[in-house]
Design a protein around this motif. Structure first.
Motif, mmCIF file in Angstrom:
data_model
loop_
_atom_site.group_PDB
_atom_site.id
_atom_site.type_symbol
_atom_site.label_atom_id
_atom_site.label_comp_id
_atom_site.label_asym_id
_atom_site.label_seq_id
_atom_site.Cartn_x
_atom_site.Cartn_y
_atom_site.Cartn_z
ATOM 1 N N THR A 1 10.575 6.906 6.519
ATOM 2 C CA THR A 1 11.521 8.022 6.537
ATOM 3 C C THR A 1 10.780 9.328 6.281
ATOM 4 O OG1 THR A 1 13.330 6.605 5.782
ATOM 5 C CG2 THR A 1 13.597 8.982 5.441
ATOM 6 N N VAL A 2 9.864 9.309 5.332
ATOM 7 C CA VAL A 2 9.071 10.506 5.038
ATOM 8 C C VAL A 2 8.299 10.928 6.289
ATOM 9 C CG1 VAL A 2 7.131 11.413 3.686
ATOM 10 C CG2 VAL A 2 8.892 10.038 2.569
ATOM 11 N N LYS A 3 7.657 9.973 6.931
ATOM 12 C CA LYS A 3 6.876 10.266 8.136
ATOM 13 C C LYS A 3 7.776 10.874 9.221
ATOM 14 C CE LYS A 3 4.046 8.012 11.659
ATOM 15 N NZ LYS A 3 3.521 6.738 12.145
ATOM 16 N N ARG B 1 2.493 10.849 1.039
ATOM 17 C CA ARG B 1 3.727 10.297 1.622
ATOM 18 C C ARG B 1 4.358 9.270 0.696
ATOM 19 N NH1 ARG B 1 1.843 9.226 7.800
ATOM 20 N NH2 ARG B 1 1.381 11.377 8.313
ATOM 21 N N ILE B 2 3.534 8.442 0.094
ATOM 22 C CA ILE B 2 4.051 7.424 -0.817
ATOM 23 C C ILE B 2 4.716 8.085 -2.019
ATOM 24 C CG2 ILE B 2 3.442 5.468 -2.302
ATOM 25 C CD1 ILE B 2 3.159 4.737 0.608
ATOM 26 N N GLU B 3 4.081 9.099 -2.570
ATOM 27 C CA GLU B 3 4.649 9.809 -3.725
ATOM 28 C C GLU B 3 5.970 10.479 -3.349
ATOM 29 O OE1 GLU B 3 0.687 11.062 -6.267
ATOM 30 O OE2 GLU B 3 1.204 12.243 -4.492
ATOM 31 N N VAL B 4 6.025 11.086 -2.164
ATOM 32 C CA VAL B 4 7.259 11.722 -1.697
ATOM 33 C C VAL B 4 8.351 10.669 -1.536
ATOM 34 C CG1 VAL B 4 8.348 12.994 0.192
ATOM 35 C CG2 VAL B 4 6.056 13.638 -0.574
ATOM 36 N N ALA B 5 7.993 9.538 -0.939
ATOM 37 C CA ALA B 5 8.966 8.456 -0.735
ATOM 38 C C ALA B 5 9.507 7.956 -2.067
ATOM 39 C CB ALA B 5 8.328 7.304 0.048
ATOM 40 N N MET B 6 8.630 7.766 -3.027
ATOM 41 C CA MET B 6 9.062 7.270 -4.335
ATOM 42 C C MET B 6 9.941 8.310 -5.042
ATOM 43 S SD MET B 6 5.539 5.460 -5.521
ATOM 44 C CE MET B 6 5.835 3.910 -6.328
#
Length: 191
Positions: free
Chosen positions: A172-174, A159-164
């Motif tokens: 937002t990703v969640k 999720r962090i990688e997607v967000a970045m």
């Protein structure tokens, strides 16, 4: 400046709600927590998911507010000791759940490997239909949710990688993942 002093400053910035502090915290502890989780779970993908969930919870549920430097037994582990304990406990919970799942699977009836050709054909048709239904359902997802879904589940990014990568918050990703999953469930139930 000592590690203890750096952690105190980082903790103060986290408690002030500074997003840059979260980024610094993530960069500082991600690798360490991945090593901890992977060594316990012995599954890198599962460890990555667990650590990602931890980071999302740490920020969204403000777990950093629970860290009290006065409670630390050693000056070197103000934040590290807390995050290690949380990730360790989550790993133990996963192992317990994994063992329970393995026990349930062990008690399931075993499918006959040498099943009749017509049954194998039915299974192949069912798998083909399922694949088509899934592709059709994914096409129903709005573009932002579809992109988040693709990065998370197809490219297996955290999720962090997607967000970045997308320039959005982990929250937002969640939310987009939840939206995508809701649409997929609804569409697959109809089909």
């Amino acid at each position: 400046m000592s590690v203890y002093e750096e952690d105190l400053i980082l903790l103060q910035q986290l408690k002030a709600g500074t997003p840059e502090a979260f980024t610094a915290f993530y960069e500082k502890y991600r690798r360490y927590l991945m090593i901890v989780a992977a060594s316990i779970l012995e599954d890198e993908m599962e460890a990555q998911d667990l650590v990602q969930d931890f980071f999302v919870d740490f920020w969204e549920r403000q777990l950093y507010m629970r860290i009290d430097p006065g409670q630390s037994k050693s000056e070197d582990v103000v934040i590290k000791g807390y995050v290690h304990k949380v990730v360790y406990n989550r790993c133990m919970d996963r192992l317990t759940a994994r063992k329970a799942k393995q026990k349930r699977i062990a008690h399931m009836p075993v499918q006959d490997e040498a099943c009749a050709p017509e049954i194998r054909m039915e299974i192949a048709e069912w798998q083909q239909q399922l694949s088509w239904s899934l592709k059709t359902a994914i096409a129903q997802i709005p573009p932002l949710s579809a992109r988040v879904f693709e990065l998370s589940y197809i490219q297996r990014k955290s999720r962090i990688e997607v967000a970045m990568e997308m320039g959005v918050s982990p929250n937002t990703v969640k939310n987009q993942l939840l939206r995508a999953m809701k649409i997929l469930r609804h569409h697959l139930k109809k089909g």
